[in-house]
Design a protein around this motif. Structure first.
Motif, mmCIF file in Angstrom:
data_model
loop_
_atom_site.group_PDB
_atom_site.id
_atom_site.type_symbol
_atom_site.label_atom_id
_atom_site.label_comp_id
_atom_site.label_asym_id
_atom_site.label_seq_id
_atom_site.Cartn_x
_atom_site.Cartn_y
_atom_site.Cartn_z
ATOM 1 N N LEU A 222 0.900 -1.198 -0.073
ATOM 2 C CA LEU A 222 -0.058 0.052 -0.054
ATOM 3 C C LEU A 222 1.042 1.359 0.133
ATOM 4 N N LEU A 223 2.053 1.224 0.704
ATOM 5 C CA LEU A 223 2.925 2.333 0.717
ATOM 6 C C LEU A 223 3.455 2.688 -0.562
ATOM 7 N N GLN A 224 3.794 1.562 -1.496
ATOM 8 C CA GLN A 224 4.304 1.819 -2.810
ATOM 9 C C GLN A 224 3.044 2.389 -3.619
ATOM 10 N N LYS A 225 1.738 2.228 -3.359
ATOM 11 C CA LYS A 225 0.628 2.598 -4.023
ATOM 12 C C LYS A 225 0.501 4.248 -3.735
ATOM 13 N N ILE A 226 0.687 4.681 -2.617
ATOM 14 C CA ILE A 226 0.792 5.897 -2.079
ATOM 15 C C ILE A 226 1.689 6.636 -2.773
ATOM 16 N N ARG A 227 2.846 6.177 -2.930
ATOM 17 C CA ARG A 227 4.124 6.891 -3.593
ATOM 18 C C ARG A 227 3.590 7.125 -5.086
ATOM 19 N N GLN A 228 2.923 6.192 -5.859
ATOM 20 C CA GLN A 228 2.322 6.208 -7.023
ATOM 21 C C GLN A 228 1.408 7.414 -7.325
ATOM 22 N N LEU A 229 0.631 7.512 -6.070
ATOM 23 C CA LEU A 229 -0.347 8.354 -6.300
ATOM 24 C C LEU A 229 0.280 9.758 -6.107
ATOM 25 N N ALA A 230 1.346 9.884 -5.356
ATOM 26 C CA ALA A 230 2.017 11.360 -5.249
ATOM 27 C C ALA A 230 2.746 11.662 -6.659
ATOM 28 N N ALA A 231 3.168 10.579 -7.218
ATOM 29 C CA ALA A 231 3.667 10.885 -8.634
ATOM 30 C C ALA A 231 2.671 10.980 -9.744
ATOM 31 N N GLU A 232 1.502 10.595 -9.615
ATOM 32 C CA GLU A 232 0.427 11.003 -10.441
ATOM 33 C C GLU A 232 -0.013 12.412 -10.222
ATOM 34 N N LEU A 233 -0.121 12.725 -8.895
ATOM 35 C CA LEU A 233 -0.150 14.292 -8.580
ATOM 36 C C LEU A 233 0.505 15.116 -9.413
ATOM 37 N N ALA A 234 1.980 14.794 -9.061
ATOM 38 C CA ALA A 234 2.850 15.506 -10.021
ATOM 39 C C ALA A 234 2.731 15.474 -11.515
ATOM 40 N N ARG A 235 2.492 14.661 -12.121
ATOM 41 C CA ARG A 235 2.228 14.565 -13.518
ATOM 42 C C ARG A 235 0.972 15.346 -13.984
ATOM 43 N N LEU A 236 -0.175 15.257 -12.937
ATOM 44 C CA LEU A 236 -1.329 16.164 -13.427
ATOM 45 C C LEU A 236 -1.059 17.590 -13.382
ATOM 46 N N GLN A 237 -0.225 17.697 -12.151
ATOM 47 C CA GLN A 237 0.141 19.311 -12.224
ATOM 48 C C GLN A 237 0.926 19.804 -13.255
ATOM 49 N N GLN A 238 1.810 18.932 -13.857
ATOM 50 C CA GLN A 238 2.683 19.450 -14.996
ATOM 51 C C GLN A 238 1.794 19.619 -16.264
ATOM 52 N N GLU A 239 0.762 18.662 -16.283
ATOM 53 C CA GLU A 239 0.210 18.974 -17.509
ATOM 54 C C GLU A 239 -0.597 20.034 -17.433
ATOM 55 N N ASP A 240 -1.269 20.418 -16.177
ATOM 56 C CA ASP A 240 -2.193 21.534 -16.175
ATOM 57 C C ASP A 240 -1.574 22.924 -16.220
ATOM 58 N N ARG A 241 -0.323 22.778 -16.162
ATOM 59 C CA ARG A 241 0.562 24.023 -16.043
ATOM 60 C C ARG A 241 0.115 24.911 -17.616
ATOM 61 N N ARG A 242 -0.587 24.260 -18.437
ATOM 62 C CA ARG A 242 -0.726 24.834 -19.508
ATOM 63 C C ARG A 242 -2.142 25.597 -19.731
ATOM 64 N N LEU A 243 -2.865 25.285 -18.806
ATOM 65 C CA LEU A 243 -4.209 26.001 -18.383
ATOM 66 C C LEU A 243 -3.917 27.648 -17.784
ATOM 67 N N PRO A 244 -4.866 28.170 -18.152
ATOM 68 C CA PRO A 244 -4.819 29.566 -17.440
ATOM 69 C C PRO A 244 -4.969 29.509 -16.099
ATOM 70 N N ALA A 245 -4.351 30.417 -15.212
ATOM 71 C CA ALA A 245 -4.165 30.513 -13.987
ATOM 72 C C ALA A 245 -5.897 30.320 -13.421
ATOM 73 N N SER A 246 -6.800 31.090 -13.982
ATOM 74 C CA SER A 246 -8.172 30.961 -13.385
ATOM 75 C C SER A 246 -8.873 29.594 -13.427
ATOM 76 N N GLU A 247 -8.362 28.710 -14.098
ATOM 77 C CA GLU A 247 -8.739 27.070 -14.370
ATOM 78 C C GLU A 247 -7.977 26.529 -13.277
ATOM 79 N N ARG A 248 -7.215 26.968 -12.544
ATOM 80 C CA ARG A 248 -6.589 26.094 -11.527
ATOM 81 C C ARG A 248 -6.635 26.374 -10.174
#
Length: 263
Positions: free
Chosen positions: A195-221
């Motif tokens: 489960l700890l490994q899956k938690i780390r994967q979730l944190a990595a997924e959060l980082a990936r989504l943040q990276q992708e959403d950087r293209r969006l306007p600030a008003s949409e984040r």
């Protein structure tokens, strides 16, 4: 992950965003679909081929290379001295957290009571601490990895425990995209590690989504914070209600763990 792999990872993301499949790409660059798949599977690509693919897909090669540079692995944690330097100034810690959220300097000054001069001096201090790499026009690049976390029992983590956690949990957690769960379970050590490994994967997924959403306007984040805790624990008030362990009970427990002897 090496730099070529990072470039290809970003390129795949950009192709998906543009709705360009391997089959479509193959038709545009006059190759077979299997050859395109094999080319991506080799995890390496010449700049001329990269330029050809970007042009065919309508993707800016400069954006692909910039994004790959932004996610190039760096340190997962700071040194104790670096964290102590951050804690010497509340505004410097604030700027560091803003940088982790990829805020622009303009957004920092507009949102918080910071002057341009204070913000620039703070960014210079973060550059000196090797937390960011300051670039022209007060832009910057993070010098910590997407898996970055504060030191366990370090000064920042200690500060969060004492002052931030209570404020965080004071919320109702009933807004859009919010949730609060407390899920008790009895697990083996192997299951806990899984489960700890899956938690780390979730944190990595959060980082990936943040990276992708950087293209969006600030008003949409909006600013979201994931606060995870996973430990062997029992609420102190419940522990106080436990029955005292007698010698007989302790002996029985030990025998239960050891099991009957073989004859």
């Amino acid at each position: 992950m090496s730099s070529p792999e990072l470039v290809l990872q970003v390129l795949r993301t950009e192709l998906r965003r543009a709705g360009v499949t391997y089959k479509t790409l193959a038709e545009r660059i006059q190759m077979s679909e299997s050859s395109v798949k094999r080319m991506f599977g080799q995890k390496d690509m010449s700049l001329s081929r990269l330029a050809q693919i970007c042009k065919a897909a309508g993707v800016a090669m400069e954006d692909v290379l910039r994004q790959a540079a932004d996610v190039t692995p760096h340190a997962d944690t700071l040194t104790l001295a670096q964290e102590q330097s951050l804690m010497a100034s509340p505004k410097l810690l604030l700027l560091a957290i803003c940088c982790l959220g990829h805020w622009t300097m303009e957004q920092m000054v507009e949102t918080y009571e910071l002057s341009d001069a204070e913000c620039i001096l703070g960014l210079l201090a973060l550059d000196k601490l090797e937390f960011i790499e300051l670039k022209p026009l007060n832009r910057y690049r993070l010098r910590v990895s997407t898996a970055f976390h504060w030191r366990a029992d370090g000064p920042v983590q200690t500060y969060f425990r004492e002052f931030v956690v209570a404020d965080y949990f004071n919320g109702r957690f009933d807004g859009v995209g919010e949730t609060l769960m407390c899920v008790p379970a009895r697990l083996s050590l192997n299951s806990a590690q899984e489960l700890l490994q899956k938690i780390r994967q979730l944190a990595a997924e959060l980082a990936r989504l943040q990276q992708e959403d950087r293209r969006l306007p600030a008003s949409e984040r909006d600013g979201f914070t994931l606060l995870l805790g996973f430990r062997s624990w029992e609420y102190a008030a419940f522990t106080a209600l436990r029955r005292p362990v007698t010698m007989a009970g302790a002996k029985s427990s030990v025998l239960h763990q050891i099991g009957p002897k073989k004859r």
